[in-house]
Motif scaffolding. Structure first.
Motif, PDB file in Angstrom:
ATOM      1  N   THR A 187      -5.029   0.804  -4.766  1.00 41.47           N
ATOM      2  CA  THR A 187      -5.955   1.135  -3.674  1.00 41.47           C
ATOM      3  C   THR A 187      -7.223   0.300  -3.768  1.00 41.47           C
ATOM      4  O   THR A 187      -7.700  -0.259  -2.778  1.00 41.47           O
TER       5      THR A 187
ATOM      6  N   SER B 298       0.837  -1.210   0.000  1.00 42.80           N
ATOM      7  CA  SER B 298       0.000   0.000   0.000  1.00 42.80           C
ATOM      8  C   SER B 298       0.868   1.256   0.000  1.00 42.80           C
ATOM      9  O   SER B 298       0.424   2.319  -0.413  1.00 42.80           O
ATOM     10  N   GLN B 299       2.099   1.116   0.439  1.00 43.99           N
ATOM     11  CA  GLN B 299       2.984   2.288   0.456  1.00 43.99           C
ATOM     12  C   GLN B 299       3.510   2.648  -0.931  1.00 43.99           C
ATOM     13  O   GLN B 299       4.136   3.683  -1.114  1.00 43.99           O
TER      14      GLN B 299
ATOM     15  N   VAL C 140       1.509   3.340  -3.225  1.00 42.16           N
ATOM     16  CA  VAL C 140       0.538   4.316  -3.731  1.00 42.16           C
ATOM     17  C   VAL C 140       1.110   5.721  -3.543  1.00 42.16           C
ATOM     18  O   VAL C 140       1.521   6.080  -2.435  1.00 42.16           O
ATOM     19  N   LYS C 141       1.179   6.475  -4.618  1.00 41.37           N
ATOM     20  CA  LYS C 141       1.796   7.809  -4.558  1.00 41.37           C
ATOM     21  C   LYS C 141       0.786   8.910  -4.280  1.00 41.37           C
ATOM     22  O   LYS C 141       1.088   9.883  -3.627  1.00 41.37           O
TER      23      LYS C 141
ATOM     24  N   PRO D 155      -1.507  11.332  -2.750  1.00 45.75           N
ATOM     25  CA  PRO D 155      -1.620  11.580  -1.305  1.00 45.75           C
ATOM     26  C   PRO D 155      -3.017  11.315  -0.745  1.00 45.75           C
ATOM     27  O   PRO D 155      -3.145  10.829   0.382  1.00 45.75           O
TER      28      PRO D 155
ATOM     29  N   ASP E 113      -2.021   3.789  -8.941  1.00 50.98           N
ATOM     30  CA  ASP E 113      -2.499   4.173  -7.610  1.00 50.98           C
ATOM     31  C   ASP E 113      -3.941   3.739  -7.396  1.00 50.98           C
ATOM     32  O   ASP E 113      -4.298   3.189  -6.355  1.00 50.98           O
TER      33      ASP E 113
ATOM     34  N   CYS F 288      -3.261   7.616  -0.356  1.00 47.50           N
ATOM     35  CA  CYS F 288      -2.396   7.229   0.762  1.00 47.50           C
ATOM     36  C   CYS F 288      -3.089   7.467   2.093  1.00 47.50           C
ATOM     37  O   CYS F 288      -3.113   6.602   2.970  1.00 47.50           O
ATOM     38  N   GLN F 289      -3.621   8.665   2.234  1.00 50.26           N
ATOM     39  CA  GLN F 289      -4.283   9.003   3.497  1.00 50.26           C
ATOM     40  C   GLN F 289      -5.476   8.099   3.764  1.00 50.26           C
ATOM     41  O   GLN F 289      -5.732   7.698   4.900  1.00 50.26           O
TER      42      GLN F 289
ATOM     43  N   GLN G 111      -4.187   4.837   4.919  1.00 49.99           N
ATOM     44  CA  GLN G 111      -3.627   5.010   6.253  1.00 49.99           C
ATOM     45  C   GLN G 111      -4.724   4.986   7.323  1.00 49.99           C
ATOM     46  O   GLN G 111      -4.580   4.349   8.369  1.00 49.99           O
TER      47      GLN G 111
END
Lengths: 333, 333, 333, 333, 333, 333
Positions: free
Chosen positions: D189, D119-120, D122-123, D125, D185, D128-129, D132
């Protein structure tokens, strides 16, 4: 002479040939090895036990072997059980397949002869030669005469493919000239060859089942390969003719959903599909009606493949007209 | 004598019978009323104009009337147009339907005679009487001889139902005795009556179309009503026989999805469905191939009902074997 | 050098090669014969007329010929029309197919080299030899490099089969080892051979179309015949291996309804079907999006085969995160 | 330490934890109450009886409780039966779920760590959030690690959802860059979140079953709600991005008939569907082959969901080439 | 006051508001830029041309703008064309949507008031509060009153969703108490909310079309999000109740194939589906009959979505009984 | 007075009426003939044995007879068995059908009276007379009041057809005026007559089963025949009205696949289909929920016809709002 399973009674001695359908070994309470068998033939199955010398006998045969068995039928807790005193494996050549599996009620050699004669009505020399090559292929002919036409839906008995093939070729003879412009040679040849891949698709010497390549490739692909193999041996077999013939073979199921990779695109292919399907359905239903109608009922059991019931009352015996009616049958109003 | 649309050339005088397919009135730039017509017959359609006395003529005929027309073919902006000088309505008795619609190429009376003879092979007295009642019903017979078998799929021409019915009854005669245990009387009677509801379902005297009750009820229901109506006139027609016969009639489409409220449940019903479907398909494809194959092509246009193309190359002319091959045709390897 | 149809302007002189797509002869008002042509190349089609010496020219070429044409582009009633002064047939060797049909944007020889290298990863000697036989078959390789993968659905351009085959073999390399127990040799070989029957199924030198045997038999059957033909030339090719390989080839469409006579029954066959279908769908949709999205629209036209619209907005350009958000992006509540 | 049901032999004393699968009370011939239990764990089920103090014990536990049981295995009429002397309810915290249900053979924490790392990659943001937030939701993560991916079709074991999710995200990494223009991405996701609604849809602490809201709403709706819930907590999550992501989640079943309210309309959605389906099918078949192939058979039992048999013979062991063949394997003709 | 497209005659001056449906620029033979427009309103479309100051005007408006147009209707080659002398963009607030799109014939405010009253029959306080939140959401209510219920199948006019919603809620009131045990509160609430996602799914201010998120997610998903959003604002809305309500919303299409991710599983869901489908079908057919029946015909055109024709003859006017029949209507036999 | 099977306890004497469901004869170990019976009524079935005078008794009754039985309930190997000392056949007039089959819980005469009253709302004199003829047909009315509406799907109890018919006619009254332009007379008459063919299709005096003509023709055809039979007795029944009425009857299943030979083509036919289907589904599910939900479960068993589970939790008891919420239910944020 064969003693059939469904004839053996309690306390009878048995000395005959059977097929080993199951074979397990166990330990008696006293610690001895015994063998538990299921023995069968065309008429049914029976339990068997070997209490003596079980370990010795066990090495001499396996499941799916034909065996010569001696023993006595006994009763144990209300069930019959064959107490086996002697058993030994016999080769396939020692038995009659028709003792072990259902078989066509018609004469195999007679049917085959009729099919040869039917095939001789083909005029086109290429197609004649092609058929001839098949008839000269002894290994093929041997299997062709015996293989069933399917595992259980229709003609599911020894000789079934031959019976179905002969029937279809005769239907072709009856129907082809009903319309103008259909090529009889092509129709006849295709009717004779349409299911020949079943020779490779189905196994019938232990039970009716699919071979691995039957399951993985199917009789349409296997049949095309056999036809292609023969055509390759012929001089100048026209490519167009080969294509048209193969088209009839691969499209005879009529629809993608029934496993044909092409739908019928020529008039001959359309007719072949209808007559083949009609023959399979009618004979399949007749076979179903013979076994799946309860005593006294006019209705069959539910046919799961066709998702319906069938009416079994013999329509042949239509009611006679009663004497009291006047000569033209009209009501007097 | 009839002058056909596709024969009329520029500057020719015309004096013949046509069907009014469209009729509109317009106003010329000079404020006069004119009539714009589409006139047709079996061979096509043409534009027509009435420039003179349009309002008077207009009251004397309507769309869908047969008319007697006098006029001259003229050319206007590269299109041909019939300049009509006289037009008057004629009754249906004045025309030949076959001048206006496609018609079977076979002899209607001859086919009907053959069907009567076929029906005489029915032995069961109840079924004989039933068929007889239909043959004695003149209004029915008149329509039965002319109605097409469908709007466009198969036998879509005058006399089509008769041609299809005769064909099916002959197929029944050829195939019924191929199997043991099928009742020929029932099969023959059902083949003769299976589509008779089309007599009420289809209109054919103006264009081939559905009647309102044809659209709302369909030929299966309409046919059952005609059969029931005749049976009611007969003494002691057995209820069982009536049920079996009607079952064949309502199940002959074979599947719910094709409009049969029951699937075939007897061997006779199964055979009738296959032979009926085969006859409709083969003759439908033949008709399609006659009109839907481009010059020089071996392939038909796309058939939208069957969702496929058909191969039109006449399989009859299979290639001859070349002289150079040896006598058994085997390659010399 | 080729002058392309979509570049020719009014009043320009033309001297280039074209394909004759239609050819009709007519009669002018003055009674002379003229020829009406449709001439095309990769970029479009144009009308052509031969007013002079039409009868002489007419004998020297036919529809579907490539021709060398001299003439001048003129305007007639707002339409452009090539006034042809000279025309003559040229052989196929005189033209570049890529001038006349869409072609892969990738390098054909480079792709073929990559495929050879991919095929060298196959370890099993039988499968190696089988692939080797195909690579040594020059007639096959020549067609294999040029044939499109389909008439219009996906990879519908010269070199399309090669491009799709290479893509699939690379997908196999990426996915096969994701699971334990799949045989890479079988998967690679099948991916390379899976569509090879298209070499016979499709015509591409006049238009993209089906051959007669392509239409009647299809690429699955035609491919099996080519594979069988090669296997027959090999010593001791194991029957089991042949059966497994052929199973992958015939089941790669995945469902009866999509023309496979068998459904995938091994893990390799299941994976081959998914990757093949995914590659065809994704590249087919990409091709569709390139041509079937209106200027300024985010949506494609309706795709009739897939019965849906596609969203064309390039997902690549996802919106950037705005600066104002705090470092973990959580709302401050 | 746990004693497993399939290890307990006649006359052994038992002192271990089990799950109460059935609990009935009865009356002995002497008029006393007794309890009839079915006790189970991961390895099977056994009968249990409480003859003494049955009424007292009965009040202390219910069906679906985990219990600590003491007793002795006895034989009654050839069946084994646990004679229970003591039984008491224990809390869920006292047991290991993996003692009671099948569990992934892989390491759960290791797989989860791999998924975090995946999952990291994924660029974007926002995405990503979003991911997270899920990883920080402890209640979610706890269930996410344990829930099976389905009741029985594929990954039907504890940790199944995690195993399937990790597998799919890795497939995405392998395949996304095979084509130009797919957004990695978005694909990554969506692959991680695609089945997250199963956390709410499936129950796994008593048996693998659907929750009420799982049955009534399904994991697609439940998953969308969880995603929407997280997005609401984020600042400025772009509406377009949210729509595209949700589209991938709701369309991943690929067809209406498989429960997706929309078909895949973007290239990413198409790829996600194929890879998800491929992973579910291949691992589902592998699981089926491990349990549904009879000893000695090359064929699986009939798979009712897929309506076919599978070929279980390990293709890995392809036959070796025999030594006798010459170096290029060609037949010498 | 609005001048409608279908009222404008040759040589009339026009000064009114229209929607720009197409806008292209061209070059006249004299080298000047001109604009080619398609201008429309509720009653149709017309061609427009700007010959003067085209470049200046061109910058002031775009396709899909509403514009104030001055000009004169002229005739060019038998077609009418508006010669535009002045054009300028106007804001949406300057126009009446009902001038540009078909609109319900009922009173929107009156219908909305009826719906509020219907919603007040809900007794359950949670459901009451939920509905109340929607009625207090002004942005929602504004769109809810105007959005059509579909692009073209049924209620495809402004106010269509409101009309359909009110109709469905009234049907629920009439039918819910016909059976024992159905929860009226749940049914009423679900009938009011069942299609609310259409507020986001459909665009109606330029043409009736899908929004991007409407196309990608659909009104079921979009509706669930709106409902979830409101429920989140309520205290202690019971989870069970929320699940049951959402189940009705997501299952109201009745079948997977119609886009519902779940089939109706409660009695309320079953009834809601039937009544919703009946209302959509009946009103859709009524709308179709109003426009798709030719003058003088009793039959509609072919309805492509329903794959059938409809009978348009007004059944209301059933034939009266003739006077001559006797009082009980029986035939005298 | 009837003694019911489910009330009889060990050692009780029995003297009551039962239906003979099975009857076999056997031979005891001592060589005597005995009879093995299955006797049943509405509440269940029990085993019976006649050890004494078995041969004499055997001649006096058959399977499917109602019999008067005297005997004593005994226990044999843990199963109860009725030791029959006397048995004799009784006529159908001696029994109450409702003792032997499930029966509507509503009052048959009351329902019939309501239906008559409902039918009196029909204004059209032709339709009034038609209904009147049915009500005057005593043989019809007798069966109409008792026949179940189906074998097992819905209203599968005595009086079921009447209950369903009354329910449907009431639904018609509630819904017909919801739309403008539907003909209430036609709808009411069709709702009353729609299933009347079930009077002939189903047998209910021995078990609920299909008659031969029910199976072969179905209730749609049988119903049309009964309606046609009555119409024939009426003077001047308009053909158009008859066609419209019959169209509603034959199309009420809604789809070909559900056995309707025509799809609904009028608004009345569309509504009748929806309301009929809704009534059958809802009452069928209610009946299913009453019997197919396990104690303590909220879910029904799997419904094989509908291919789903149903949620049985009574939605009526929705959770009350808790006291602690503030007056408008909004969260305090």
């Amino acid at each position: 002479m064969k003693t059939y399973v469904n004839e053996i009674k309690e306390n009878e001695n048995v000395d005959s040939l059977f097929l080993v359908k199951e074979k397990f070994s166990g330990i008696t309470k006293t610690g001895n090895t015994y063998l538990k068998l299921k023995l069968g033939d065309r008429t049914g199955e029976m339990e068997g036990r070997i209490w003596t010398s079980a370990e010795v006998f066990s090495e001499s045969f396996e499941k799916d072997d034909f065996v010569h068995v001696k023993g006595k039928m006994t009763s144990f807790q209300e069930h019959l059980q064959l107490n086996v005193s002697h058993i030994e494996r016999v080769g396939e050549e020692a038995i009659l397949l028709s003792d072990f599996f259902p078989m066509t009620e018609k004469d195999i050699e007679g049917m085959f002869q009729s099919l040869i004669e039917t095939s001789q009505q083909v005029k086109n020399p290429h197609l004649c030669q092609l058929l001839q090559l098949f008839w000269e292929d002894e290994a093929f002919v041997k299997r062709f005469k015996m293989v069933p036409a399917s595992k259980w839906v229709h003609h599911a008995f020894l000789g079934g493919l031959l019976e179905h093939t002969l029937s279809l070729s005769q239907l072709v003879l009856k129907n082809a000239n009903h319309y103008v412009g259909l090529n009889l040679d092509l129709l006849l040849t295709a009717s004779i060859l349409h299911d020949l891949g079943k020779v490779d698709e189905l196994l019938y010497t232990r039970s009716f089942n699919y071979s691995d390549e039957g399951q993985l490739l199917g009789h349409i692909i296997l049949g095309i390969e056999r036809v292609e193999d023969k055509i390759r041996q012929l001089i100048d077999f026209p490519r167009d003719l080969s294509t048209l013939l193969k088209h009839l073979l691969i499209s005879h199921h009529g629809q993608y959903i029934w496993g044909s990779p092409k739908k019928p695109m020529t008039l001959e292919a359309v007719m072949l599909h209808y007559l083949d399907d009609m023959d399979a359905k009618i004979t399949g239903i007749q076979q179903f009606l013979r076994t799946q109608v309860s005593e006294g009922s006019k209705w069959s059991a539910y046919h799961r493949a066709f998702e319906q019931f069938f009416y079994a009352s013999t329509a042949v015996d239509l009611p006679e007209i009663p004497e009291k009616s006047d000569k033209n049958g009209l009501k007097e109003e």
